[in-house]
Write a protein that holds these residues in place. Structure first.
Motif, PDB file in Angstrom:
ATOM      1  N   THR A  50       0.946  -1.335  -0.121  1.00  0.00           N
ATOM      2  CA  THR A  50       0.008   0.123  -0.019  1.00  0.00           C
ATOM      3  C   THR A  50       0.906   1.158  -0.011  1.00  0.00           C
ATOM      4  O   THR A  50       1.952   1.200   0.431  1.00  0.00           O
ATOM      5  N   PHE A  51       0.276   2.339  -0.470  1.00  0.00           N
ATOM      6  CA  PHE A  51       1.179   3.489  -0.490  1.00  0.00           C
ATOM      7  C   PHE A  51       1.139   4.181   0.758  1.00  0.00           C
ATOM      8  O   PHE A  51      -0.036   4.167   1.676  1.00  0.00           O
ATOM      9  N   SER A  52       2.161   4.823   1.183  1.00  0.00           N
ATOM     10  CA  SER A  52       2.132   5.175   2.803  1.00  0.00           C
ATOM     11  C   SER A  52       3.478   6.259   2.914  1.00  0.00           C
ATOM     12  O   SER A  52       4.472   6.093   2.174  1.00  0.00           O
ATOM     13  N   TYR A  53       3.075   7.215   3.858  1.00  0.00           N
ATOM     14  CA  TYR A  53       4.210   7.939   4.215  1.00  0.00           C
ATOM     15  C   TYR A  53       4.387   8.352   5.486  1.00  0.00           C
ATOM     16  O   TYR A  53       3.353   8.014   6.437  1.00  0.00           O
ATOM     17  N   ASN A  54       5.545   8.869   5.954  1.00  0.00           N
ATOM     18  CA  ASN A  54       5.572   9.401   7.530  1.00  0.00           C
ATOM     19  C   ASN A  54       5.349  10.919   7.516  1.00  0.00           C
ATOM     20  O   ASN A  54       5.778  11.558   6.415  1.00  0.00           O
ATOM     21  N   SER A  55       4.766  11.417   8.332  1.00  0.00           N
ATOM     22  CA  SER A  55       4.318  12.738   8.370  1.00  0.00           C
ATOM     23  C   SER A  55       4.229  13.252   9.559  1.00  0.00           C
ATOM     24  O   SER A  55       3.290  12.784  10.297  1.00  0.00           O
ATOM     25  N   LYS A  56       4.845  14.365  10.005  1.00  0.00           N
ATOM     26  CA  LYS A  56       4.599  14.655  11.586  1.00  0.00           C
ATOM     27  C   LYS A  56       3.225  15.125  11.693  1.00  0.00           C
ATOM     28  O   LYS A  56       2.671  15.596  10.922  1.00  0.00           O
ATOM     29  N   ARG A  57       2.480  14.485  12.866  1.00  0.00           N
ATOM     30  CA  ARG A  57       1.033  14.743  13.033  1.00  0.00           C
ATOM     31  C   ARG A  57       0.680  16.325  13.012  1.00  0.00           C
ATOM     32  O   ARG A  57      -0.120  16.676  12.663  1.00  0.00           O
ATOM     33  N   ILE A  58       1.716  17.190  13.557  1.00  0.00           N
ATOM     34  CA  ILE A  58       1.435  18.530  13.622  1.00  0.00           C
ATOM     35  C   ILE A  58       1.111  19.038  12.232  1.00  0.00           C
ATOM     36  O   ILE A  58       0.319  19.874  11.783  1.00  0.00           O
ATOM     37  N   ASP A  59       1.701  18.215  11.265  1.00  0.00           N
ATOM     38  CA  ASP A  59       1.451  18.825   9.705  1.00  0.00           C
ATOM     39  C   ASP A  59       0.395  18.155   9.342  1.00  0.00           C
ATOM     40  O   ASP A  59      -0.618  18.815   8.639  1.00  0.00           O
ATOM     41  N   PHE A  60       0.348  16.921   9.333  1.00  0.00           N
ATOM     42  CA  PHE A  60      -0.643  15.981   8.779  1.00  0.00           C
ATOM     43  C   PHE A  60      -2.131  16.435   9.502  1.00  0.00           C
ATOM     44  O   PHE A  60      -2.926  16.542   8.652  1.00  0.00           O
ATOM     45  N   ASP A  61      -2.401  16.561  10.613  1.00  0.00           N
ATOM     46  CA  ASP A  61      -3.759  17.118  11.126  1.00  0.00           C
ATOM     47  C   ASP A  61      -4.087  18.438  11.042  1.00  0.00           C
ATOM     48  O   ASP A  61      -5.217  18.541  10.685  1.00  0.00           O
ATOM     49  N   ASN A  62      -2.963  19.259  10.756  1.00  0.00           N
ATOM     50  CA  ASN A  62      -3.372  20.668  10.344  1.00  0.00           C
ATOM     51  C   ASN A  62      -3.594  20.653   8.742  1.00  0.00           C
ATOM     52  O   ASN A  62      -4.673  21.318   8.617  1.00  0.00           O
ATOM     53  N   TYR A  63      -3.176  19.886   8.094  1.00  0.00           N
ATOM     54  CA  TYR A  63      -3.699  19.459   7.036  1.00  0.00           C
ATOM     55  C   TYR A  63      -5.000  19.418   6.397  1.00  0.00           C
ATOM     56  O   TYR A  63      -5.999  19.851   5.858  1.00  0.00           O
ATOM     57  N   LEU A  64      -5.538  18.269   7.340  1.00  0.00           N
ATOM     58  CA  LEU A  64      -6.925  17.841   7.305  1.00  0.00           C
ATOM     59  C   LEU A  64      -8.020  19.041   7.949  1.00  0.00           C
ATOM     60  O   LEU A  64      -8.945  19.194   7.246  1.00  0.00           O
ATOM     61  N   LEU A  65      -7.185  19.500   8.912  1.00  0.00           N
ATOM     62  CA  LEU A  65      -8.400  20.563   9.333  1.00  0.00           C
ATOM     63  C   LEU A  65      -8.600  22.020   8.260  1.00  0.00           C
ATOM     64  O   LEU A  65      -9.473  22.504   8.126  1.00  0.00           O
ATOM     65  N   GLU A  66      -7.236  22.140   7.714  1.00  0.00           N
ATOM     66  CA  GLU A  66      -7.398  23.264   6.548  1.00  0.00           C
ATOM     67  C   GLU A  66      -8.233  22.729   5.519  1.00  0.00           C
ATOM     68  O   GLU A  66      -9.032  23.657   4.947  1.00  0.00           O
TER      69      GLU A  66
END
Ligand code: FAD
Length: 384
Positions: free
Chosen positions: A95-111
């Protein structure tokens, strides 16, 4: 501020954001409420699992494609398991997967929620209590305000207030795990695209991870079942365990000799999905960690949070269409969530219990794991 909404989503992590995204065209008045101001840190391994992208695809394939772009700088293709005997096995993920700091990932979702929906977003608002009556739920906040809603979607994580007040089922320690996480820089021996999992005889059934991030940072951590932390003759102190691993374990310590800690060691709980219980009731649904949906074997929960947030959004639309909010009607949500991920949770609960009782199996798996066809079978079996 208008304090009455059709739906109050408590918690703007992956579960809450996906619930709000699912409700974008519903015509319902939705509030998404969080105790923190974003961007905010979330203690996590920062490994975004493949099924998280599939969950987003169901809401909008274009958003899934866009979400993929966020982490292209740190794609992960392989999981490397090192057993207590020191033998290593590499599992190439399908499967496609990456590592991303949650501070960035969660902010991306909220944006994304801010950009694509009419959701009212309330940050810096910590819920402390919730009461239900026949017409509505009322959420009380520490700033002495309250919000009323016909339906509450609880995405408030491992220490969920909604779960404590309304679901009341006590999860015993056997079903919870605790972990510590730290960020380091300049750790040696990092392989691009490889997440490392290390098991040590004296720290079973826990494991130590090293997950590489961009800019030379790594996310490291150690997690173990809570029953091993308290109530045993030899309780494990998580911070000591992590420090011991990176300063004393012969296979790891040399790699940290010139490394710099970038962020303090922090701990947090992982409510594992080792038991199915009622995750909804009259006028409420629990999602993600609030519903204890973390995979017991691999410790991932972002994907399950997103899937349950999506299913809760769909169920909410059905509730308003039929004007039904009773506990019996809500049971459809439980059925749909466990239909989607219940099989995986049961299988991995079985495997975790097996490995806890017979840790030597890990050594055996890595010995047999030297054969490519065996590896391919494990990858297919675990769907990673
Ligand atoms: C150390 C560790 C490592 C992990 N590693 C991974 C990993 O690598 N990959 C993976 O897939 N999963 C991992 N997990 C699990 C993953 O972090 C969770 O399963 C996931 O974050 C669940 O998402 P959620 O939206 O349910 O809850 P959360 O992400 O916890 O979001 C809950 C939100 O609710 C808010 N909130 C909480 N209480 C209140 C309140 N009273 N009032 C208002 N708002 C509130 C919080 O601020 C937060 O924003 C890890 C967990 C831990 C602890």
């Amino acid at each position: 501020m208008n304090t009455h909404f059709d739906i109050a989503i408590i918690g703007a992590g992956p579960a809450g954001c996906v619930a709000a995204l699912t409700l974008r065209n519903s015509g319902l008045k939705v509030a998404l409420i969080d105790k923190d101001i974003f961007p905010r840190d979330k203690i996590c391994g920062d490994a975004i699992p493949g099924p998280a992208f599939k969950a987003m695809e169901k809401i909008n394939p274009l958003w899934a494609e866009d979400m993929k772009k966020l982490g292209t700088s740190y794609l992960i293709k392989t999981g490397q398991v090192t057993a207590p005997n020191g033998k290593t096995m590499k599992l190439d993920w399908v499967t496609f997967s990456y590592n991303s700091k949650r501070i960035d990932f969660d902010n991306y979702l909220l944006e994304l929620v801010k950009k694509e929906t009419n959701t009212t977003i309330l940050e810096n608002k910590r819920m402390q209590d919730v009461l239900l009556d026949n017409e509505k739920g009322t959420c009380f906040f520490t700033d002495n305000t309250n919000v009323e809603a016909s339906l509450i979607i609880a995405c408030d994580g491992a220490n969920s207030v909604v779960r404590r007040k309304l679901a009341k089922e006590i999860t015993n320690n056997e079903h919870a795990c605790s972990a510590v996480r730290a960020y380091y820089k300049d750790v040696t021996g990092i392989q691009a695209g490889v997440n490392e999992f290390h098991f040590f005889n004296e720290l079973l059934p826990g494991y130590f991870w090293i997950f590489p991030l961009d800019n030379g940072w790594v996310n490291i951590g150690f997690g173990i079942l809570q029953k091993k932390i308290a109530g045993t003759k030899r309780p494990v102190n998580l911070r000591h365990a992590l420090n011991k691993i990176i300063t004393e374990m012969p296979s790891i310590a040399p790699r940290f000799e010139n490394a710099t800690m970038m962020h303090d060691i922090k701990s947090f709980g992982l409510p594992l999905g080792m038991q199915q219980f009622n995750i909804s009731g009259k006028r409420f649904m629990l999602c993600g960690d609030a519903a204890s949906l973390i995979d017991p074997l691999q410790g991932h929960g972002i994907d399950h949070a997103m899937n349950s947030g999506h299913i809760a959004g769909l169920q909410a639309i059905k509730c308003f269409a039929s004007k039904q909010f009773n506990a019996e009607f809500m049971q459809e949500y439980d059925r749909d969530v466990y239909k989607k991920i219940g099989g995986e949770l049961s299988r991995n609960t079985f495997l975790l219990r097996l490995l806890s009782r017979a840790p030597w199996l890990l050594n055996l798996v890595t010995i047999i794991g030297q054969h490519q066809r065996f590896i391919e079978r494990i990858v297919r079996f675990l769907k990673i």
